[in-house]
Design an enzyme around this catalytic site. Structure first.
Site, mmCIF file in Angstrom:
data_model
loop_
_atom_site.group_PDB
_atom_site.id
_atom_site.type_symbol
_atom_site.label_atom_id
_atom_site.label_comp_id
_atom_site.label_asym_id
_atom_site.label_seq_id
_atom_site.Cartn_x
_atom_site.Cartn_y
_atom_site.Cartn_z
ATOM 1 N N GLY A 18 66.411 -76.100 -3.026
ATOM 2 C CA GLY A 18 66.776 -74.766 -2.553
ATOM 3 C C GLY A 18 67.612 -74.828 -1.287
ATOM 4 O O GLY A 18 67.157 -75.358 -0.272
ATOM 5 N N PHE A 21 67.853 -70.231 3.529
ATOM 6 C CA PHE A 21 67.546 -70.338 4.953
ATOM 7 C C PHE A 21 66.568 -71.476 5.251
ATOM 8 O O PHE A 21 66.791 -72.299 6.137
ATOM 9 C CB PHE A 21 66.944 -69.019 5.455
ATOM 10 C CG PHE A 21 67.932 -67.888 5.541
ATOM 11 C CD1 PHE A 21 68.970 -67.921 6.458
ATOM 12 C CD2 PHE A 21 67.813 -66.798 4.706
ATOM 13 C CE1 PHE A 21 69.878 -66.880 6.549
ATOM 14 C CE2 PHE A 21 68.720 -65.745 4.782
ATOM 15 C CZ PHE A 21 69.753 -65.785 5.704
ATOM 16 N N VAL A 86 66.119 -77.141 -11.604
ATOM 17 C CA VAL A 86 64.835 -77.811 -11.827
ATOM 18 C C VAL A 86 64.153 -77.200 -13.046
ATOM 19 O O VAL A 86 64.026 -75.983 -13.160
ATOM 20 C CB VAL A 86 63.934 -77.675 -10.593
ATOM 21 C CG1 VAL A 86 62.554 -78.284 -10.868
ATOM 22 C CG2 VAL A 86 64.580 -78.339 -9.386
ATOM 23 N N GLU A 174 70.219 -49.791 3.855
ATOM 24 C CA GLU A 174 71.551 -50.258 4.231
ATOM 25 C C GLU A 174 72.561 -50.018 3.108
ATOM 26 O O GLU A 174 73.710 -49.630 3.360
ATOM 27 C CB GLU A 174 71.483 -51.742 4.599
ATOM 28 C CG GLU A 174 70.723 -51.984 5.895
ATOM 29 C CD GLU A 174 70.502 -53.457 6.211
ATOM 30 O OE1 GLU A 174 70.197 -53.774 7.376
ATOM 31 O OE2 GLU A 174 70.633 -54.288 5.287
ATOM 32 N N ALA A 319 64.324 -63.862 6.865
ATOM 33 C CA ALA A 319 64.959 -65.151 7.137
ATOM 34 C C ALA A 319 64.171 -65.979 8.151
ATOM 35 O O ALA A 319 64.030 -67.196 7.988
ATOM 36 C CB ALA A 319 66.387 -64.927 7.635
#
Length: 476
Positions: A18, A21, A86, A174, A319
């Site tokens: 992965g 972050f 994977v 947002e 994050a």
């Protein structure tokens, strides 16, 4: 007799699955460690998810928020990148299996694969709703939006246009705010054929407020900011079904169908279904169960970090927990190589923020008062630019956001390909009427006063001419 050459000891192999972050944070923290690192991801790029909605609303290029994962080798020689998906894991032989029969052996394994969209079993949601969790999804939303607008521009607004955003968290707020500003500020110039009042942005949220994790005062500010931008806010409302042409919502036991050309799903996340083949313990939402050191339960050298991790404490799916988790696991691996121990992972909350639109945001930052409005927005912009990977991405994002927010006369949008527009009936294009805003709109009080003052000046000048030159002793 010759002296045998000693064979150098094999360095531990750390495999990180992965490139988000958490994964990037772990890899970078192992830069000076005596280990070899392999970073695996199904994409060749890292996506800065907090700004995906800016791509969906035509404010940023997808390249502004994506970073080439192989570029990590520029400053780190002990890492290599491997593109792959994977399919399974064998923890007895410490092997990760990838599509195509590729096998990767590990001494330490860090799982940082993130999560995916949760449709909560709502009928039609997975088929017709559009999530905002990948770059390709953001581009799909953007291109469909412009396709709908172009179709309405050529065929006329035979019906109202609507975008429904499901979910009142940060992403939903947002996204709805950005769509509303595009309609309010850009469409009158770029789509003069369309009636702005017949283009609707609807935000649907089950809770009685938006931005649930924030303080009540900040929630109320966000609500008022959305309403100020003419967002159709549907609180305490559930989505019962998503159809190709809209959504069925329910409030207080009454159902209503909302026709919509686009349904953006920003309502929740869950673990990838493939985790069930990885021989790891899963808990709530399919997330991987870990102990206080981010170590997967029952597996000595396997760790899980970020959104996919489910530890003893409740962490926000943001994050910062992923970044801090990645750094912690890297520190733990380095310590174990030296026979040392590390204390349990402790998350340090640095705060959270969300933006509603131009000069409007909310921010809860550690050791600072809760903020709203322009200053919160400035901090939001600065923090997101600094957090991006790569100076080129930071510069490009800064340039595009500056052009959007500070240049009022620029209505340029970042667009892609849209399908051909086919008129529903034979059409003759007539020239547009002369666009003279000052002539069409009602005059302001200041303009009326100026016009009247000019008329009085002209009347006075004519009176003076008719009377002839003054002798200086005339009566006033």
């Amino acid at each position: 007799m010759t002296t045998p050459t000693p064979v150098p000891a094999k360095r531990p192999h750390v495999v990180v699955v992965g490139g988000g972050f958490g994964g990037i944070a772990a890899v970078r923290k192992l830069k000076r460690a005596d280990v070899d690192v392999t970073l695996i991801d199904r994409h060749t790029y890292n996506t800065f998810n907090p700004l995906l909605y800016q791509v969906a609303t035509a404010s940023l290029n997808p390249g502004d928020i994506t970073w080439f994962l192989r570029a990590i080798r520029a400053k780190q020689s002990n890492v290599r990148f491997l593109k792959g998906t994977v399919t399974a894991m064998d923890h007895d032989t410490q092997t990760v299996h990838l599509e195509g029969g590729v096998e990767v052996r590990y001494d330490y394994l860090v799982i940082a694969v993130g999560v995916t969209t949760n449709f909560f079993g709502v009928p039609g949601a997975e088929e017709f709703a559009m999530p905002l969790y990948k770059r390709s999804q953001a581009l799909a939303v953007r291109d469909k939006m412009f396709a709908n607008l172009e179709n309405a521009a050529i065929n006329g607004q035979r019906r109202d246009l609507r975008i429904v955003v499901v979910g009142g968290g940060a992403t939903g707020v947002e996204t709805a705010g950005a769509f509303a500003e595009l309609r309010n500020l850009d469409m009158p110039t770029t789509y003069p054929e369309l009636d702005r009042k017949r283009v609707h942005i609807t935000l649907v949220e089950m809770l009685p407020h938006v931005l649930g994790p924030f303080a009540p005062r900040l929630r109320e500010y966000a609500k008022k900011s959305l309403i100020k931008r003419d967002v159709d806010l549907r609180l305490e409302t559930a989505v019962k079904e998503v159809r190709e042409d809209g959504v069925v919502i329910e409030r207080e036991g009454k159902e209503e169908f909302l026709p919509a050309g686009i349904v953006v799903w920003a309502s929740g996340v869950t673990a990838h279904s493939t985790l069930g083949d990885w021989n790891i313990p899963q808990g709530r939402g399919g997330r991987i169960e870990t102990d206080e050191q981010r170590r997967v339960k029952g597996l000595k050298n396997v760790f899980a970090i970020g959104d996919v991790s489910l530890g003893p404490e409740q962490l926000p799916q943001l994050a910062q927990p992923a970044i801090q988790g990645g750094k912690y696991v890297a520190k733990l691996i380095k310590a174990e190589q030296k026979g040392r121990t590390v204390k349990a992972f402790r998350y340090r909350d640095k705060g959270t923020m969300a933006t509603i639109g131009r000069a409007s945001a909310v921010a809860e930052i550690k050791f600072m008062p809760k903020m709203t409005g322009f200053f919160a927005w400035i901090i939001w912009v600065g923090l997101h630019i600094v957090t991006l990977l790569g100076n080129r991405n930071r510069f490009a994002t800064l340039t595009n956001l500056t052009a959007k927010y500070l240049t009022r006369n620029s209505h340029n949008a970042i667009v892609g390909e849209t399908p051909p527009v086919i008129p529903v009936e034979p059409l003759v294009i007539e020239p547009l009427a002369r666009d003279d805003d000052k002539r069409k709109r009602p005059a302001t009080p200041r303009e009326e006063w100026g016009k009247r003052a000019a008329e009085l000046d002209q009347e006075y000048a004519k009176a003076q001419v008719s009377r002839g030159p003054s002798s200086g002793d005339d009566e006033p």
